[in-house]
Design a protein around this motif. Structure first.
Motif, short mmCIF file in Angstrom:
data_model
loop_
_atom_site.label_atom_id
_atom_site.label_comp_id
_atom_site.label_asym_id
_atom_site.label_seq_id
_atom_site.Cartn_x
_atom_site.Cartn_y
_atom_site.Cartn_z
N ALA A 29 0.80 -1.22 0.00
CA ALA A 29 0.00 0.00 0.00
C ALA A 29 0.84 1.27 0.00
CB ALA A 29 -0.94 0.01 1.21
N HIS A 30 2.17 1.14 -0.09
CA HIS A 30 3.05 2.30 0.01
C HIS A 30 3.86 2.48 -1.27
CE1 HIS A 30 2.19 2.04 4.28
NE2 HIS A 30 2.54 0.77 4.22
N LEU A 31 4.23 3.72 -1.53
CA LEU A 31 5.16 3.98 -2.62
C LEU A 31 6.57 3.63 -2.15
CD1 LEU A 31 3.99 7.46 -3.97
CD2 LEU A 31 3.52 5.20 -4.92
N HIS A 32 7.34 3.03 -3.02
CA HIS A 32 8.76 2.84 -2.73
C HIS A 32 9.51 4.14 -3.00
CE1 HIS A 32 12.94 1.99 -3.97
NE2 HIS A 32 12.93 1.42 -2.78
N VAL A 35 14.88 4.73 6.70
CA VAL A 35 14.90 3.42 7.35
C VAL A 35 13.69 3.33 8.26
CG1 VAL A 35 16.17 1.92 8.93
CG2 VAL A 35 17.40 3.26 7.20
N ARG A 36 12.99 2.22 8.14
CA ARG A 36 11.84 1.93 8.99
C ARG A 36 11.95 0.48 9.41
NH1 ARG A 36 6.06 3.87 7.13
NH2 ARG A 36 7.02 5.84 7.73
N TYR A 48 13.47 1.67 3.46
CA TYR A 48 12.03 1.81 3.21
C TYR A 48 11.75 2.58 1.92
CZ TYR A 48 7.16 3.23 4.13
OH TYR A 48 5.82 3.48 4.04
N THR A 49 11.97 3.89 1.92
CA THR A 49 11.67 4.69 0.73
C THR A 49 12.87 5.54 0.35
OG1 THR A 49 10.80 6.57 1.99
CG2 THR A 49 9.22 4.89 1.29
N VAL A 50 12.89 5.96 -0.91
CA VAL A 50 13.91 6.87 -1.42
C VAL A 50 13.24 7.92 -2.28
CG1 VAL A 50 15.77 5.15 -1.40
CG2 VAL A 50 14.39 5.41 -3.45
N LEU A 51 13.95 9.00 -2.52
CA LEU A 51 13.53 10.02 -3.47
C LEU A 51 14.48 9.93 -4.63
CD1 LEU A 51 11.76 12.57 -4.11
CD2 LEU A 51 13.63 13.92 -3.11
#
Length: 179
Positions: free
Chosen positions: A119-122, A166-167, A172-175
């Motif tokens: 359900a999340h954007l990477h 980091v989660r 977790y995610t990057v830009l």
């Protein structure tokens, strides 16, 4: 959550994904503030969703009018592929999945999905005119990058990713900055 940092498109599926991502990604929030202060346009080139089954995960996008036009990207050396979904005036959505065969064993996508869900954007990729200049400004604001810029000026693909948020002890995610 500050939905005003990144553009809202009036599409509940994409707007909710972006708002959730921005809430959890410090580099994206800094980029939004810096772009406003530097008077850079904040343009989302694309967003990426990770999943275990592209067809199933793409269903809500298709229901909102996104279209798949036989556009795939493949990274067999990294064990994954994606389908690309488009809708006029909205960011492109890449829906990523590991290969179902032996190539997929090396992909990091299944472990990421098992930890964080689908359900999340990477990542969000923002379009910039000058990656090197944008990186220099962001570094002054404490943003770290995962590596060097990939691609040469004027080439079809020139990009760099920030260091991961980091989660739960994992990336977790990057830009992504893309030129």
């Amino acid at each position: 959550m500050n939905k005003k940092l990144f553009p809202a498109y009036g599409d509940p599926v994409i707007d909710d994904l972006i708002a959730h991502y921005v809430e959890g990604n410090r580099a994206a929030r800094i980029y939004a503030e810096v772009s406003r202060n530097q008077q850079w346009p904040l343009v989302i080139d694309h967003v990426a969703v990770r999943c275990l089954d592209v067809e199933r995960r793409a269903t809500p996008f298709l229901k909102e009018g996104y279209v798949y036009q036989d556009e795939r990207v493949e990274f067999p050396d990294q064990g994954w592929w994606a389908k690309v979904y488009r809708k006029a005036a909205l960011p492109v959505i890449f829906v990523d999945q590991a290969y179902d065969d032996a190539r997929g064993k090396q992909s990091i996508i299944p472990a990421w999905v098992n930890r964080f869900g689908e359900a999340h954007l990477h990542h969000i990729a923002v379009l910039v005119d000058d990656i090197d200049g944008a990186m220099a400004v962001l570094k002054k604001h404490g943003v770290q990058f995962a590596g060097e810029v990939v691609g040469t000026p004027g080439s079809r693909l020139r990009q760099v990713f920030t260091a991961s948020e980091v989660r739960e002890g994992a990336a977790y995610t990057v830009l992504e900055l893309t030129e």
